[in-house]
Design a protein around this motif. Structure first.
Motif, mmCIF file in Angstrom:
data_model
loop_
_atom_site.group_PDB
_atom_site.id
_atom_site.type_symbol
_atom_site.label_atom_id
_atom_site.label_comp_id
_atom_site.label_asym_id
_atom_site.label_seq_id
_atom_site.Cartn_x
_atom_site.Cartn_y
_atom_site.Cartn_z
ATOM 1 N N PRO A 4 0.907 -1.217 -0.047
ATOM 2 C CA PRO A 4 0.099 0.078 -0.053
ATOM 3 C C PRO A 4 0.754 1.294 -0.263
ATOM 4 O O PRO A 4 0.517 2.352 -0.335
ATOM 5 C CB PRO A 4 -0.797 -0.229 1.235
ATOM 6 N N LEU A 5 2.201 1.178 0.490
ATOM 7 C CA LEU A 5 2.871 2.197 0.459
ATOM 8 C C LEU A 5 3.535 2.708 -0.953
ATOM 9 O O LEU A 5 4.001 3.630 -0.964
ATOM 10 C CB LEU A 5 4.167 2.145 1.260
ATOM 11 N N ASP A 6 3.149 1.786 -1.774
ATOM 12 C CA ASP A 6 3.355 2.061 -3.442
ATOM 13 C C ASP A 6 2.203 2.820 -4.035
ATOM 14 O O ASP A 6 2.412 2.721 -5.394
ATOM 15 C CB ASP A 6 3.936 0.903 -3.802
ATOM 16 N N ARG A 7 1.345 2.664 -3.321
ATOM 17 C CA ARG A 7 0.048 3.540 -3.999
ATOM 18 C C ARG A 7 0.238 4.832 -4.728
ATOM 19 O O ARG A 7 0.880 5.673 -4.249
ATOM 20 C CB ARG A 7 -1.129 3.746 -2.985
ATOM 21 N N ARG A 8 -0.054 4.966 -6.024
ATOM 22 C CA ARG A 8 -0.009 6.116 -6.620
ATOM 23 C C ARG A 8 -0.877 7.229 -6.176
ATOM 24 O O ARG A 8 -2.300 6.880 -6.017
ATOM 25 C CB ARG A 8 -0.065 5.933 -8.301
ATOM 26 N N ILE A 9 -0.565 8.296 -6.025
ATOM 27 C CA ILE A 9 -1.544 9.430 -5.430
ATOM 28 C C ILE A 9 -1.654 10.658 -6.486
ATOM 29 O O ILE A 9 -0.795 11.001 -7.052
ATOM 30 C CB ILE A 9 -0.877 9.955 -4.088
ATOM 31 N N VAL A 10 -2.832 11.000 -6.972
ATOM 32 C CA VAL A 10 -3.159 11.717 -7.815
ATOM 33 C C VAL A 10 -4.162 12.973 -7.442
ATOM 34 O O VAL A 10 -4.527 12.780 -6.148
ATOM 35 C CB VAL A 10 -4.009 11.039 -8.899
ATOM 36 N N ILE A 11 -4.051 13.962 -7.982
ATOM 37 C CA ILE A 11 -4.747 15.018 -7.739
ATOM 38 C C ILE A 11 -6.051 15.206 -8.759
ATOM 39 O O ILE A 11 -5.932 15.092 -9.882
ATOM 40 C CB ILE A 11 -3.945 16.467 -8.027
ATOM 41 N N THR A 12 -7.142 15.021 -8.257
ATOM 42 C CA THR A 12 -8.476 15.074 -9.110
ATOM 43 C C THR A 12 -9.281 16.296 -8.792
ATOM 44 O O THR A 12 -10.304 16.525 -9.703
ATOM 45 C CB THR A 12 -9.225 13.933 -8.560
ATOM 46 N N GLY A 13 -9.103 17.429 -8.080
ATOM 47 C CA GLY A 13 -9.742 18.659 -8.032
ATOM 48 C C GLY A 13 -9.069 19.618 -7.363
ATOM 49 O O GLY A 13 -8.076 19.364 -6.473
ATOM 50 N N VAL A 14 -9.542 20.976 -7.671
ATOM 51 C CA VAL A 14 -8.795 22.072 -7.133
ATOM 52 C C VAL A 14 -9.685 23.305 -7.023
ATOM 53 O O VAL A 14 -10.771 23.417 -7.727
ATOM 54 C CB VAL A 14 -7.464 22.581 -7.750
ATOM 55 N N GLY A 15 -9.975 23.603 -5.797
ATOM 56 C CA GLY A 15 -10.598 25.062 -5.574
ATOM 57 C C GLY A 15 -9.790 26.121 -4.852
ATOM 58 O O GLY A 15 -8.987 25.818 -4.201
#
Length: 414
Positions: A4-15
């Motif tokens: 789980p520490l290798d999970r890819r982390i993404v940005i999907t929204g911004v305000g």
């Protein structure tokens, strides 16, 4: 089994809320056109100064009564969090509220509220019976994050991260780590600042000879310019929806970018003065963790605030790390919006993420004569540049008491 520490982390929204826009599209447009809306304010006990003030629909997501009970930082945070969820296409009612984390970076908090209350009781011969009972919940450090949870009904962990002007990056790093640890499924993370309401902050920067002055306030923020004379203080906020790649793909989310590397370290030298060698170490560590070489970075968004030594130290660090990279562009966003303190890094990232799609690098404005000590290959000055392709952005944010951060975001590839 996948780690789980290798999970890819993404940005999907911004305000966001900045001194020149209250949404990402308008923010990007004004950055590309070099539009600054820094103005002159007349601050109680201090006088006139250039500053970045934000205008946005403050009652769009909560009532005026709630805004009055809360703080300016909380008001900004609530607006940005709601807008980030809309931008991400997420209905909060469809989420498990206990599995959402809220991590908000702050440079300062509580100063504005305290100064306001001291002024209020001064009109009553300093009788503390006139001191508001709302003061304590307004001034605790977790206030802006907590106001967001109350507005959205989020029951997962919330806290603020005090990391000076590196706080926005620090909050995104915290979000990525907490998702990888399995503590939360999704996070609202970013930074906010209400600093323009505090005469003490202006007075302190002036006492340090670090407060910008200019006849035209729109030209007061001048990173890298030979005639620069200090910082333009701004308020603002920017909050992202952060989640694992698997979760984002499962709901067919639009992915704005992938967090692939980050680092934080400390100068351990001085309360105020920055130190380029330690900043270089921070960037190198972020690159190493991302598995990237300097020449893989297409764009560096600099922290440079418009102070003489600060700008020079960062430029030295960039030249040291990226000396072999002839294709890495460099820009600065504070020249347009001033220094939004805890929100600075995340606002600056938001202004550059669209480069993945339009391939444009927004300019650093207000440079009439480049300081030779700030000369960098491919520094984008006064007009935007079409880079042809932008795939990797490195975002620098550094702060007082010697804290450094570097965040690397990559154009998403499944």
């Amino acid at each position: 089994m996948n780690n789980p520490l290798d999970r890819r982390i993404v940005i999907t929204g911004v305000g966001l809320v900045s001194p020149n826009a209250d949404n990402p599209v308008e923010f990007r447009r004004k950055l590309l056109h070099g539009i600054s809306e820094i103005q002159e304010i007349d601050l109680r006990y201090f006088g006139k100064a250039a500053a970045g003030l934000c205008t946005f629909p403050e009652t769009k997501h909560r009532k005026n009564k709630e805004n009055k009970r809360g703080t300016r930082a909380g008001c900004i945070g609530v607006y940005c969090a709601h807008e980030a969820l809309v931008n991400a296409g997420i209905e909060i009612s469809s989420c498990d509220p206990a599995r959402i984390g809220v991590y908000i970076g702050l440079t300062e908090h509580g100063t504005v509220e305290t100064e306001n209350e001291v002024f209020n009781i001064s009109r009553y011969n300093y009788d503390t019976n006139y001191w508001t009972h709302h003061h304590n919940p307004r001034t605790v450090l977790n206030n802006p994050a907590g106001e967001i949870t109350m507005s959205l009904g989020i029951t997962g962990p919330h806290y603020s991260i005090g990391a000076a002007c590196a706080a926005g990056n620090a909050a995104l790093i915290q979000a990525a780590q907490m998702i990888r640890l399995g503590e939360v499924d999704m996070a609202l993370a970013g930074g906010v600042s209400e600093s323009v309401g505090s005469f003490g902050i202006f007075a302190s920067f002036k006492a340090q000879n670090a407060l910008a002055e200019a006849t035209d306030p729109r030209r007061a923020s001048r990173p890298f310019d030979l005639g620069r004379n200090g910082i333009v203080i701004s308020e603002g906020g920017c909050i992202y929806v952060i989640e694992s790649m698997d979760r984002a793909l499962a709901r067919n989310a639009r992915i704005l970018g992938e967090i692939v590397g980050y680092a934080m370290n400390s100068d351990a030298r001085d309360f105020v003065l920055p130190y380029g060698p330690r900043q270089a170490e921070c960037m190198r560590l972020a690159l190493r963790r991302a598995g990237l070489r300097p020449e893989d970075v297409d764009l560096i968004n600099t922290h440079a605030t418009g102070t003489r030594q600060g700008d020079i130290e960062e430029c030295k660090a960039i030249r040291e790390v990226f000396r072999d990279s002839a294709s890495t562009y460099v820009n600065n966003t504070k020249s347009n919006i001033g220094h939004a303190m805890g929100a600075a890094g995340v606002l600056e990232l938001a202004g550059n993420l669209p480069s993945f799609d339009d391939h444009l690098v927004h300019p650093t404005i207000n440079i009439d004569e480049l300081d030779p000590e700030c000369s960098l290959p491919n520094l984008v000055v006064n007009t935007p540049v079409d880079a042809g392709s932008i795939s990797v952005i490195l975002n620098n944010s550094f702060g007082m008491v010697g804290i450094n951060s570097a965040l690397i975001v990559k154009k998403f590839e499944p």
